[in-house]
Design an enzyme around this catalytic site. Structure first.
Site, PDB file in Angstrom:
ATOM      1  N   ALA A  25      36.876  71.519  33.735  1.00  0.00           N
ATOM      2  CA  ALA A  25      36.627  72.441  33.049  1.00  0.00           C
ATOM      3  C   ALA A  25      38.072  72.215  32.319  1.00  0.00           C
ATOM      4  CB  ALA A  25      38.094  73.234  34.830  1.00  0.00           C
ATOM      5  N   ARG A  37      41.640  72.782  40.039  1.00  0.00           N
ATOM      6  CA  ARG A  37      41.845  71.274  41.009  1.00  0.00           C
ATOM      7  C   ARG A  37      43.262  70.408  40.144  1.00  0.00           C
ATOM      8  NH1 ARG A  37      37.089  71.149  42.034  1.00  0.00           N
ATOM      9  NH2 ARG A  37      36.531  71.116  44.102  1.00  0.00           N
ATOM     10  N   GLN A 104      29.514  71.250  34.456  1.00  0.00           N
ATOM     11  CA  GLN A 104      30.099  72.312  35.554  1.00  0.00           C
ATOM     12  C   GLN A 104      30.686  73.089  35.179  1.00  0.00           C
ATOM     13  OE1 GLN A 104      32.644  67.663  36.420  1.00  0.00           O
ATOM     14  NE2 GLN A 104      31.791  68.187  38.036  1.00  0.00           N
ATOM     15  N   ASP A 107      31.009  78.909  32.537  1.00  0.00           N
ATOM     16  CA  ASP A 107      31.632  79.928  30.807  1.00  0.00           C
ATOM     17  C   ASP A 107      30.618  80.624  30.351  1.00  0.00           C
ATOM     18  OD1 ASP A 107      32.989  77.886  29.568  1.00  0.00           O
ATOM     19  OD2 ASP A 107      34.130  77.639  30.402  1.00  0.00           O
ATOM     20  N   HIS A 124      26.238  73.737  37.775  1.00  0.00           N
ATOM     21  CA  HIS A 124      26.824  74.903  38.793  1.00  0.00           C
ATOM     22  C   HIS A 124      26.829  76.354  37.572  1.00  0.00           C
ATOM     23  CE1 HIS A 124      29.690  71.885  39.929  1.00  0.00           C
ATOM     24  NE2 HIS A 124      28.838  71.346  40.028  1.00  0.00           N
ATOM     25  N   CYS A 132      19.735  88.630  42.920  1.00  0.00           N
ATOM     26  CA  CYS A 132      19.921  89.003  43.609  1.00  0.00           C
ATOM     27  C   CYS A 132      19.585  87.054  44.468  1.00  0.00           C
ATOM     28  CB  CYS A 132      18.984  90.117  43.859  1.00  0.00           C
ATOM     29  SG  CYS A 132      18.482  90.584  45.646  1.00  0.00           S
ATOM     30  N   CYS A 135      15.675  88.880  46.155  1.00  0.00           N
ATOM     31  CA  CYS A 135      14.417  89.090  45.913  1.00  0.00           C
ATOM     32  C   CYS A 135      14.605  88.343  44.561  1.00  0.00           C
ATOM     33  CB  CYS A 135      13.762  90.681  45.466  1.00  0.00           C
ATOM     34  SG  CYS A 135      14.994  90.750  43.652  1.00  0.00           S
ATOM     35  N   ASN A 223      40.690  62.553  29.865  1.00  0.00           N
ATOM     36  CA  ASN A 223      40.947  63.840  31.299  1.00  0.00           C
ATOM     37  C   ASN A 223      42.833  63.431  31.344  1.00  0.00           C
ATOM     38  OD1 ASN A 223      40.280  65.530  32.762  1.00  0.00           O
ATOM     39  ND2 ASN A 223      41.297  64.548  34.400  1.00  0.00           N
ATOM     40  N   ILE A 241      42.303  67.484  24.816  1.00  0.00           N
ATOM     41  CA  ILE A 241      40.543  67.178  24.194  1.00  0.00           C
ATOM     42  C   ILE A 241      40.364  67.793  23.295  1.00  0.00           C
ATOM     43  CG2 ILE A 241      38.698  67.874  25.169  1.00  0.00           C
ATOM     44  CD1 ILE A 241      39.333  67.587  28.293  1.00  0.00           C
TER      45      ILE A 241
END
Length: 253
Positions: A25, A37, A104, A107, A124, A132, A135, A223, A241
């Site tokens: 993220a 988080r 992850q 978007d 993810h 659906c 189906c 990070n 970043i």
């Protein structure tokens, strides 16, 4: 980290024959999409918000689905644009040495920036499609959101009447085996693995770092906050970043 450290990592980028990046993220926060988080994260501010991201709750409770659809309609994803971090990875892809972008994020900003879809592995899933749960019919999200705007609170599948959900992985929902396999295969044989904007606290995505380390791959972490893998990394960079990643790529080019 010091500028010399940035220069050293840029040299690793330049020397690497096969680079794999894992993005979380944090690479999209500069595009206006809040993380989950971090200090200002969605779940940090409102821990109860996790409830509607739990698969079993979504299946069982129409009220949870209504809340989820309201949140999807208002999502900052629809107005977000790729930032300098996303574009830097596209520039690096031009060298032919970027093996994969394992993300992850849901978007779609890597593809919007110009990353080749066949290099992007969405661990993810994606918020840009709806599926659906009965189906398996799958369609662009933008075809369903107008139904919410028109007053449908919990739209059903137009094919079978089943439950619709964004094509994302919720808590309690297993990742697709073929997606995990693609991520592991991409990581196998890489000589540089770069984790960008991820807390490395969610598995199995974080476990890719273990896989890389076990195979002798150099690990670099970009990070803002500490991660469980900082001690195992060859370098940890804390700069924004959107600033440091273009520097690293420019050095590699």
């Amino acid at each position: 980290m010091s500028e010399s450290s940035v220069s050293e990592v840029a040299r690793w980028f330049a020397e690497a024959e096969a680079v794999v990046v894992l993005t979380g993220a944090g690479i999209s926060t500069e595009s206006g999409i809040p993380d989950f988080r971090g200090p200002q994260g969605v779940w940090t501010k409102n821990p109860a918000a996790q409830f509607m991201f739990t698969y079993q709750n979504y299946l069982a409770d129409p009220e949870v689905r209504k809340q989820a659809w309201t949140a999807r309609l208002a999502s900052p994803v629809w107005a977000a644009e790729p930032n300098a971090g996303h574009r830097a990875l596209v520039d690096f892809e031009g060298t032919g040495r970027l093996r994969a972008v394992l993300t992850q994020n849901i978007d779609g900003l890597h593809q919007a920036a110009g990353s080749s879809p066949n290099l992007v592995v969405e661990l993810h899933g994606t918020a840009r499609e709806v599926v659906c749960l009965d189906c398996g019919d799958r369609n662009p999200m933008q075809g369903t959101l107008p139904r919410i705007e028109a007053g449908e609170e919990d739209p059903a599948c137009l094919e079978c009447g089943g439950i619709l959900k964004s094509a994302t992985i919720s808590f309690g929902q297993e990742l697709l085996p073929e997606v995990i396999e693609a991520a592991v295969e991409a990581t196998r044989g890489a000589d540089l693995f770069v984790a960008i904007g991820t807390s490395l606290g969610v598995y199995p995505a974080a476990g890719l770092c273990d896989f890389a380390i076990a195979h002798g791959t150099r690990l670099v972490i970009l990070n803002a906050e500490p991660t469980p893998y900082d001690e195992d990394a060859s370098a940890v960079l804390r700069q924004p970043i959107g600033e440091v990643l273009p520097q690293l790529v420019a050095g590699a080019l």
